[in-house]
Design a protein around this motif. Structure first.
Motif, short mmCIF file in Angstrom:
data_model
loop_
_atom_site.label_atom_id
_atom_site.label_comp_id
_atom_site.label_asym_id
_atom_site.label_seq_id
_atom_site.Cartn_x
_atom_site.Cartn_y
_atom_site.Cartn_z
N THR A 141 0.58 -1.33 0.58
CA THR A 141 0.31 -0.34 0.09
C THR A 141 0.85 0.76 0.11
OG1 THR A 141 -1.24 -0.94 1.40
CG2 THR A 141 -1.54 1.27 1.40
N ARG A 167 -7.58 -6.74 -4.24
CA ARG A 167 -6.74 -4.58 -3.91
C ARG A 167 -6.54 -4.15 -5.39
NH1 ARG A 167 -5.81 -8.00 -0.95
NH2 ARG A 167 -5.34 -7.37 1.95
N TRP A 169 -6.05 -1.85 -7.23
CA TRP A 169 -5.19 -0.18 -7.31
C TRP A 169 -4.07 -0.51 -7.53
CZ3 TRP A 169 -1.46 -1.41 -3.58
CH2 TRP A 169 -1.44 -1.71 -2.59
N GLU A 171 -2.88 -4.13 -9.69
CA GLU A 171 -2.63 -3.51 -10.87
C GLU A 171 -2.77 -2.43 -11.90
OE1 GLU A 171 -5.40 -7.03 -11.84
OE2 GLU A 171 -3.55 -8.20 -12.32
N ALA A 172 -4.00 -1.46 -11.11
CA ALA A 172 -4.19 0.02 -12.08
C ALA A 172 -2.50 1.20 -11.90
CB ALA A 172 -5.52 0.72 -11.19
N GLU A 173 -2.20 0.98 -10.98
CA GLU A 173 -1.21 2.21 -9.96
C GLU A 173 -0.02 1.56 -10.19
OE1 GLU A 173 -2.70 4.32 -6.83
OE2 GLU A 173 -4.84 3.52 -7.39
#
Length: 190
Positions: A141, A167, A169, A171-173
């Motif tokens: 995180t 989570r 986020w 893979e996206a971030e």
């Protein structure tokens, strides 16, 4: 004899492992990226090739590198917390024996003096390298806090698919930022 060859010949765990020691490590002093993992899987133990399993395929996808790039020791130093398969436990492989890190970690890290990015995979590598380690979830995180020099990742094992799915986020971030940093460190390899 250099430090890598000394590790490859290590037998400090002989008699405490399910197999004869076969330390698995990769790297040259010119490596730019250090992958700090946990310990080899059974298939890695058998082949002697780091991340030669489903986890490795997934990790290469996460990094955005080819197999040839990943296995180039001038680019990637693969230095797990333990170098031999530790054996099977109730819910996966046993933890890496601490004697490996106690014996080899400091001299190995000193030998890789051109590292620009350290990738900390899983709880054992993260608890060793991160002074404020609480959990893998917390370390991942807080992924931005370590950049540009290091980043914490969950283990790329297929067993962690639920963790990744819960989570989005990650893979996206995280993965796009990781791929961009890897490209930045390695330059144009095409």
């Amino acid at each position: 004899m250099d430090i890598i060859e000394r590790v490859r010949q290590c037998t400090v765990c002989r008699g405490n492992l399910p197999f004869e020691p076969r330390p698995v490590i990769q790297g040259l002093p010119t490596a730019k990226i250090l992958i700090a993992g946990q310990a080899p899987s059974l298939s890695v133990q058998k082949t002697g090739i780091p991340f030669n399993d489903a986890s490795g395929r997934r990790l290469r996808e996460w990094l955005g590198v080819t197999e040839a790039q990943f296995y180039d020791p001038a680019l990637f130093a693969i230095v797990p917390m333990a170098f031999c398969y530790p054996g099977k436990g109730k819910s996966g492989d046993l933890p890496p024996p601490k004697i490996c890190a106690q014996t080899w970690r400091a001299p190995l890290l000193a030998a890789f003096d051109q590292i620009e990015l350290t990738i900390l995979i899983g709880q054992y590598a993260q608890s060793y390298h991160l002074a404020d380690f609480v959990s893998v979830s917390q370390a991942v995180t807080d992924w931005k806090a370590g950049l540009p020099g290091q980043i914490a990742l969950p283990h790329p094992s297929p067993r962690n698919q639920l963790w990744v799915r819960k989570r989005p986020w990650f893979e996206a971030e995280v993965l796009p930022a990781l791929k961009a940093r890897v490209r930045d460190v390695l330059g144009d390899l095409e």
